[in-house]
Design a protein around this motif. Sequence first.
Motif: not given
Length: 230
Positions: A87, A137, A139, A143, A156
């Motif tokens: 994350d 993940t 997140s 990123k 997403s």
Amino acid sequence: MKIIHIAGWSGSGKTRFIVELCSHLVRQGRTATIKHIASHHSTLPKGKDTTLHFEAGADPAIGIDDEKTAVCFHDISLDNKLNLLSDIGVNFAVIEGFKRRPFKKVLIGDLDCEYLLKDPNVGDVLDMLDQFDDWYTLSGLMKELGDAHGTGSIYSWSGYATDYPEALILCNNIEKEYATDSRISGICARVQKWAKDDRHPVFIVMAVNSTDDGTVFSEVLSKVSSCTLQ
């Protein structure tokens, strides 16, 4: 996030190898380590404020000084810690211990387990990074794509698939199909291999050009629906 799993008996030289490996990995991306301390429990300094916070149930208890941040969780799940590292954008997670976990391993010394490399030098590991297991993940992928493609919008979606090989093939095909699509600047279509209940998380993350209204993302989701749980 790549998982580089180091295994071996105590005294085999794992720590020395990990220190050298990390000194090289940090040049390629953000690197974290997780060590299974097992029976050699770590202790918190008695009477200190963060210790008292932890003992009172704070989860996590965080202390920040001029050089570092120390974090203590009550939860001891490896999966949860790997999720946390992904994350926050870690690229390489070096794990020591957890011998029963089925990640591809670097074996130091003698141990009865399957391994990808045995007693390698650091250069051998760096040359084979692409063959180590991945941990995803939503997140973390957002990123990664956001850092690489700062303009436009990030779309997403996540779901679950019960047939990992089918989902993996589909995700690979989607990435290839849309790799050169002028409507987007980047796409990640990934399925998590590691699942405890035969439900494998599927993640779709797309960097869409500002002129697109999301139509291309809807196209991709229609393709994914064939292998995901509704």
